[in-house]
Design a protein around this motif. Structure first.
Motif, PDB file in Angstrom:
ATOM      1  N   ARG A 151       0.848  -1.179   0.000  1.00 10.25           N
ATOM      2  CA  ARG A 151       0.000   0.000   0.000  1.00 10.25           C
ATOM      3  C   ARG A 151       0.881   1.224   0.000  1.00 10.25           C
ATOM      4  NH1 ARG A 151      -4.435   0.707   4.438  1.00 10.25           N
ATOM      5  NH2 ARG A 151      -2.516   0.631   5.582  1.00 10.25           N
ATOM      6  N   LYS A 152       0.754   1.973  -1.041  1.00 16.48           N
ATOM      7  CA  LYS A 152       1.559   3.171  -1.111  1.00 16.48           C
ATOM      8  C   LYS A 152       0.661   4.332  -0.716  1.00 16.48           C
ATOM      9  CE  LYS A 152       3.846   5.545  -4.686  1.00 16.48           C
ATOM     10  NZ  LYS A 152       4.132   5.461  -6.108  1.00 16.48           N
ATOM     11  N   ILE A 153       1.141   5.077   0.228  1.00 16.14           N
ATOM     12  CA  ILE A 153       0.313   6.197   0.657  1.00 16.14           C
ATOM     13  C   ILE A 153       0.869   7.482   0.081  1.00 16.14           C
ATOM     14  CG2 ILE A 153      -0.491   7.509   2.637  1.00 16.14           C
ATOM     15  CD1 ILE A 153      -0.396   4.852   4.178  1.00 16.14           C
ATOM     16  N   GLN A 154      -0.005   8.184  -0.564  1.00 14.20           N
ATOM     17  CA  GLN A 154       0.414   9.422  -1.177  1.00 14.20           C
ATOM     18  C   GLN A 154      -0.256  10.552  -0.405  1.00 14.20           C
ATOM     19  OE1 GLN A 154      -0.756   9.912  -5.351  1.00 14.20           O
ATOM     20  NE2 GLN A 154       1.401   9.626  -5.778  1.00 14.20           N
ATOM     21  N   TYR A 155       0.565  11.418   0.107  1.00 15.97           N
ATOM     22  CA  TYR A 155      -0.016  12.516   0.866  1.00 15.97           C
ATOM     23  C   TYR A 155      -0.239  13.710  -0.041  1.00 15.97           C
ATOM     24  CZ  TYR A 155       0.834  10.011   5.145  1.00 15.97           C
ATOM     25  OH  TYR A 155       0.789   9.088   6.141  1.00 15.97           O
ATOM     26  N   THR A 156      -1.339  14.363   0.174  1.00 15.40           N
ATOM     27  CA  THR A 156      -1.562  15.552  -0.622  1.00 15.40           C
ATOM     28  C   THR A 156      -1.984  16.691   0.280  1.00 15.40           C
ATOM     29  OG1 THR A 156      -3.881  15.080  -0.936  1.00 15.40           O
ATOM     30  CG2 THR A 156      -2.383  14.265  -2.622  1.00 15.40           C
ATOM     31  N   ALA A 157      -1.824  17.853  -0.231  1.00 14.62           N
ATOM     32  CA  ALA A 157      -2.312  19.042   0.438  1.00 14.62           C
ATOM     33  C   ALA A 157      -2.538  20.066  -0.648  1.00 14.62           C
ATOM     34  CB  ALA A 157      -1.279  19.545   1.443  1.00 14.62           C
ATOM     35  N   THR A 158      -3.434  20.968  -0.417  1.00 19.64           N
ATOM     36  CA  THR A 158      -3.667  22.003  -1.413  1.00 19.64           C
ATOM     37  C   THR A 158      -3.030  23.298  -0.936  1.00 19.64           C
ATOM     38  OG1 THR A 158      -5.689  22.726  -0.361  1.00 19.64           O
ATOM     39  CG2 THR A 158      -5.887  20.975  -1.982  1.00 19.64           C
ATOM     40  N   LEU A 159      -2.921  24.199  -1.855  1.00 21.27           N
ATOM     41  CA  LEU A 159      -2.358  25.503  -1.518  1.00 21.27           C
ATOM     42  C   LEU A 159      -3.193  26.148  -0.408  1.00 21.27           C
ATOM     43  CD1 LEU A 159      -0.148  27.447  -2.271  1.00 21.27           C
ATOM     44  CD2 LEU A 159      -1.621  28.428  -4.024  1.00 21.27           C
ATOM     45  N   LEU A 160      -4.479  25.915  -0.505  1.00 21.95           N
ATOM     46  CA  LEU A 160      -5.374  26.478   0.502  1.00 21.95           C
ATOM     47  C   LEU A 160      -5.050  25.923   1.892  1.00 21.95           C
ATOM     48  CD1 LEU A 160      -7.816  28.276   0.940  1.00 21.95           C
ATOM     49  CD2 LEU A 160      -9.270  26.295   0.534  1.00 21.95           C
ATOM     50  N   ASP A 161      -4.810  24.599   1.946  1.00 20.44           N
ATOM     51  CA  ASP A 161      -4.438  23.989   3.231  1.00 20.44           C
ATOM     52  C   ASP A 161      -3.207  24.681   3.792  1.00 20.44           C
ATOM     53  OD1 ASP A 161      -6.414  22.060   2.964  1.00 20.44           O
ATOM     54  OD2 ASP A 161      -5.076  20.686   1.890  1.00 20.44           O
ATOM     55  N   LEU A 162      -2.294  24.878   2.876  1.00 13.94           N
ATOM     56  CA  LEU A 162      -1.017  25.448   3.276  1.00 13.94           C
ATOM     57  C   LEU A 162      -1.215  26.860   3.830  1.00 13.94           C
ATOM     58  CD1 LEU A 162       1.958  24.493   2.930  1.00 13.94           C
ATOM     59  CD2 LEU A 162       2.070  26.051   0.983  1.00 13.94           C
ATOM     60  N   MET A 163      -1.979  27.640   3.100  1.00 13.92           N
ATOM     61  CA  MET A 163      -2.153  29.033   3.496  1.00 13.92           C
ATOM     62  C   MET A 163      -2.968  29.127   4.776  1.00 13.92           C
ATOM     63  SD  MET A 163      -2.550  30.881  -0.176  1.00 13.92           S
ATOM     64  CE  MET A 163      -4.128  30.197  -0.465  1.00 13.92           C
ATOM     65  N   GLN A 164      -3.968  28.290   4.838  1.00 13.55           N
ATOM     66  CA  GLN A 164      -4.767  28.314   6.064  1.00 13.55           C
ATOM     67  C   GLN A 164      -3.940  27.856   7.255  1.00 13.55           C
ATOM     68  OE1 GLN A 164      -8.206  26.032   4.927  1.00 13.55           O
ATOM     69  NE2 GLN A 164      -9.411  27.885   4.609  1.00 13.55           N
ATOM     70  N   GLY A 165      -3.087  26.858   6.989  1.00 14.39           N
ATOM     71  CA  GLY A 165      -2.222  26.374   8.050  1.00 14.39           C
ATOM     72  C   GLY A 165      -1.322  27.490   8.548  1.00 14.39           C
TER      73      GLY A 165
ATOM     74  N   PHE C 165       7.823  20.866  -4.619  1.00 15.93           N
ATOM     75  CA  PHE C 165       6.814  21.571  -3.838  1.00 15.93           C
ATOM     76  C   PHE C 165       6.121  22.622  -4.692  1.00 15.93           C
ATOM     77  CE2 PHE C 165       5.918  25.546  -1.682  1.00 15.93           C
ATOM     78  CZ  PHE C 165       5.048  25.167  -0.680  1.00 15.93           C
ATOM     79  N   LEU C 166       6.952  23.454  -5.373  1.00 12.98           N
ATOM     80  CA  LEU C 166       6.397  24.521  -6.196  1.00 12.98           C
ATOM     81  C   LEU C 166       5.494  23.918  -7.277  1.00 12.98           C
ATOM     82  CD1 LEU C 166       9.617  26.697  -6.556  1.00 12.98           C
ATOM     83  CD2 LEU C 166       7.644  27.105  -5.053  1.00 12.98           C
ATOM     84  N   ASP C 167       5.972  22.825  -7.805  1.00 14.74           N
ATOM     85  CA  ASP C 167       5.233  22.133  -8.835  1.00 14.74           C
ATOM     86  C   ASP C 167       3.867  21.682  -8.335  1.00 14.74           C
ATOM     87  OD1 ASP C 167       6.306  21.813 -11.351  1.00 14.74           O
ATOM     88  OD2 ASP C 167       6.034  19.619 -11.205  1.00 14.74           O
ATOM     89  N   HIS C 168       3.890  21.052  -7.183  1.00 13.29           N
ATOM     90  CA  HIS C 168       2.644  20.509  -6.637  1.00 13.29           C
ATOM     91  C   HIS C 168       1.629  21.613  -6.366  1.00 13.29           C
ATOM     92  CE1 HIS C 168       0.136  17.618  -4.411  1.00 13.29           C
ATOM     93  NE2 HIS C 168      -0.197  18.670  -3.711  1.00 13.29           N
ATOM     94  N   PHE C 169       2.119  22.730  -5.876  1.00  8.93           N
ATOM     95  CA  PHE C 169       1.190  23.793  -5.505  1.00  8.93           C
ATOM     96  C   PHE C 169       1.005  24.835  -6.607  1.00  8.93           C
ATOM     97  CE2 PHE C 169       2.510  21.966  -1.481  1.00  8.93           C
ATOM     98  CZ  PHE C 169       1.293  21.794  -0.860  1.00  8.93           C
ATOM     99  N   GLY C 170       1.599  24.546  -7.729  1.00  2.55           N
ATOM    100  CA  GLY C 170       1.423  25.438  -8.871  1.00  2.55           C
ATOM    101  C   GLY C 170       2.007  26.815  -8.650  1.00  2.55           C
ATOM    102  N   LEU C 171       3.158  26.869  -8.029  1.00  6.89           N
ATOM    103  CA  LEU C 171       3.794  28.163  -7.754  1.00  6.89           C
ATOM    104  C   LEU C 171       5.054  28.290  -8.589  1.00  6.89           C
ATOM    105  CD1 LEU C 171       3.590  27.938  -3.875  1.00  6.89           C
ATOM    106  CD2 LEU C 171       2.255  29.504  -5.302  1.00  6.89           C
ATOM    107  N   GLU C 172       5.313  29.534  -8.988  1.00 12.87           N
ATOM    108  CA  GLU C 172       6.539  29.707  -9.734  1.00 12.87           C
ATOM    109  C   GLU C 172       7.719  29.823  -8.791  1.00 12.87           C
ATOM    110  OE1 GLU C 172       7.236  32.701 -13.122  1.00 12.87           O
ATOM    111  OE2 GLU C 172       5.338  31.621 -13.453  1.00 12.87           O
ATOM    112  N   ASN C 173       7.512  30.534  -7.720  1.00 11.33           N
ATOM    113  CA  ASN C 173       8.491  30.474  -6.634  1.00 11.33           C
ATOM    114  C   ASN C 173       7.812  30.795  -5.312  1.00 11.33           C
ATOM    115  OD1 ASN C 173       8.816  33.325  -5.919  1.00 11.33           O
ATOM    116  ND2 ASN C 173       9.643  33.515  -7.992  1.00 11.33           N
TER     117      ASN C 173
END
Lengths: 263, 221, 221
Positions: A151-165, C165-173
């Motif tokens: 089982r390969k676990i792939q973690y994801t997060a969105t930019l929104l998660d990041l910014m909210q975090g 990371f930048l790639d995943h979040f669609g950021l240029e930098n």
């Protein structure tokens, strides 16, 4: 009656012996239908051409014999006996036109169908069990290889998660226990109460702003809350038929007027 | 990740599917290694992207025709099985199957031929109530399972046979049951409503499955 | 009865040995169904008299050459085995997508906004210690990597975000990350501003551009 009908039957000695054997064996039957099917074999005909009348007589004779031998028959055998006696009378007597419900022939046909169906299922079962079977006639792989599941676990997060975090951390000090800040909230219930008291005086179109509670117009947060709830309350009153509302164009003032109730 | 075709298309440009000969070998290896039937879906999931196990199976099945081991279709899955005529060589491997009672065998046949079928319908056909143990045994052997509920009053559960049943009896699918067509043609798989009130079939005269319900009471000893 | 050659000869007159093609099928079926490798002796015992499994195996082995399954000799017994190059098919990988933990997201965010940043600095900002696992996870995902050591006492390592990371979040930098005010303006902050200062209401219109500069300063309230 059954004793007589038993005599009337032109059954051979062998058949009679068989019938007696049946009685002794009654525990071996799986209910009246099974017994009927067995009895029907003595007719040695295609089940489709079976004489249900003869079968009914055989069954009744069987039950009589069982009684004579003081064998205790299960209730369902007796229920069937009663029903077959009824069927027999229907088959023998000319149909009574005043009586509705199925004819003796219809009932007999259904019983014949049930017997045929049960027999068919037994034949099918025998054929099924006679097939080549896995583990007896044909075999599966003896030495199987386990499939390892990774089982390969792939973690994801969105930019929104990041910014909210991040915002969460940076504004942590601003956090207070999660309670509604009632101070700057004017509820719709409050607005409704207020409006109900005020609309009586609004004969003419009046800007909704003038309905805002005193002291709530200056503070932006309170003003927003009060405006929203007053507006919602107005809509509610329009729905109830107490009020009319209009707005001449986008962003124009919203105006309210008391609606005269139709008599 | 899903195993459906749509996303293999996309991947195809990245990973070229192996040649069909290789795919055949792969299917062969996977089926060989498994005692259980393997579904096409599972094959697709385990093989490299873009593979077409269905096509590979066509070739492979041909290759094993007449051999000591054959490719068998079981429902939507595939399995390797020894040829039935060689069973005599395998006494050593024979698995003792639990002896089924007559009631269990009949119940199994009725479920297979009438599926999806409710308990009440089984009872109507057999003329006796179906004991809990019989059904439990068949469920436990994984030869039957619950099917969809009937859309009749009470929404009774139904029983259907499983892939394990098909596998055990060497059937590709339930339509291949011996004599099924003849039985159907003879009207013996119909749920025929009883005329009037027959004790065997319950008091209800109407043509619904519900008429078959509640008859078990009549047969409760 | 013994399985040695001498008395099979004798029997041959009584029971004719099956044709070699049949013997091949038999060996195939036996080897397939056996849980363990089967010796020649046992094959002979199980096959009809006069059979020559050794010869059958020669043919069978040839037949399986290059296939997905091969015939292998193990000691003095025979078995079927999946071709070694297909071992990878015997595992199935399932990919499961999971949301990154809150701790990991926060750590990642701090690194992104403050890079290059040391572990001590991260802890200071988060107000809690950063577990080794969290950092390892982010390193493993290749969303962060080690940056240059800080020229401060102890020369602590720093962390920076990666191209991945930048790639995943669609950021240029990383400087493209929006500032706190922008987040508020966009309604992305669920938190309630401290009473009194009500930035939510507006004043949003101010220069967004500067917010990309020296980001950390902007967040100091």
């Amino acid at each position: 009656m059954s004793e007589d009908s038993f005599q009337e039957d032109t059954v051979s000695v062998a058949d009679r012996l068989a019938a007696e054997a049946l009685i002794v064996d009654v525990d071996g039957f799986e209910g009246p239908l099974d017994l009927l099917l067995t009895l029907s074999r003595t007719q040695k005909v295609d089940l489709r051409k079976i004489s249900v009348l003869a079968l009914a007589q055989q069954y009744l004779a069987f039950v009589e014999r069982a009684k004579a031998l003081r064998l205790e028959l299960a209730a369902d055998y007796l229920v069937m006996a009663a029903w077959l006696a009824f069927l027999k009378s229907r088959l023998l007597l000319p149909p009574d036109p005043s009586e509705d419900g199925p004819t003796g022939e219809e009932l007999a046909a259904h019983l014949a169908f049930q017997l045929e169906r049960l027999q068919a299922m037994r034949d099918a079962a025998a054929r099924l069990m006679g097939r080549d079977r896995l583990g007896r006639d044909f075999f599966a792989r003896g030495q199987t290889q386990e499939v390892t599941r990774t089982r390969k676990i792939q973690y994801t997060a969105t930019l929104l998660d990041l910014m909210q975090g991040y915002a969460r951390i940076r504004t942590r000090d601003e956090f207070r226990p999660f309670v509604m800040d009632r101070e700057a909230v004017f509820t719709m219930e409050q607005a409704l109460d207020r409006m109900r008291g005020l609309i009586g005086f609004a004969g003419d179109w009046t800007d909704i702003v003038s309905y805002l509670p005193e002291g709530w117009e200056m503070d932006p947060a309170r003003r927003r809350s009060a405006t929203a709830s007053t507006f919602a309350a107005s809509l509610e009153l329009v729905k109830e038929g107490h009020l009319e509302i209009r707005q001449s164009e986008t962003f124009a003032p919203i105006q309210l007027r008391k609606k005269d109730r139709p008599a | 990740m899903t195993d459906d075709a749509p996303d293999t298309e996309e991947e195809q440009s990245l990973f070229e599917a192996p040649p069909m000969g290789e795919q055949e070998r792969m299917v062969e290896a996977i089926l060989f290694a498994s005692a259980e039937p393997v579904s096409l879906r599972e094959l697709t999931a385990r093989m490299p992207h873009g593979s077409d196990p269905a096509e590979a199976i066509v070739y492979l099945r041909k290759r094993y025709e007449g051999r000591g081991v054959n490719l068998c279709k079981i429902g939507d899955a595939w399995a390797m099985r020894t040829a039935p005529d060689l069973g005599f060589l395998m006494q050593r491997e024979t698995v003792e199957t639990r002896k089924l009672s007559r009631a269990a065998i009949e119940t199994l046949a009725i479920i297979a031929y009438h599926q999806p079928v409710t308990r009440a319908e089984i009872e109507e056909i057999r003329g006796v109530s179906v004991s809990r143990g019989t059904v439990d045994q068949l469920l436990e052997m994984e030869w039957i399972r619950f099917g969809r509920r009937k859309m009749t009053p009470g929404r009774p559960v139904t029983f259907v046979v499983t892939e394990g049943f098909l596998d055990h009896f060497g059937l590709e699918n339930a339509r291949d049951l011996p004599g099924l067509k003849e039985l159907r043609a003879a009207g013996l798989l119909e749920n025929r409503p009883p005329p009037g009130s027959l004790p065997v079939t319950g008091e209800v005269g109407d043509e619904d499955e519900e008429s078959t319900q509640g008859q078990s009471e009549l047969f409760e000893d």
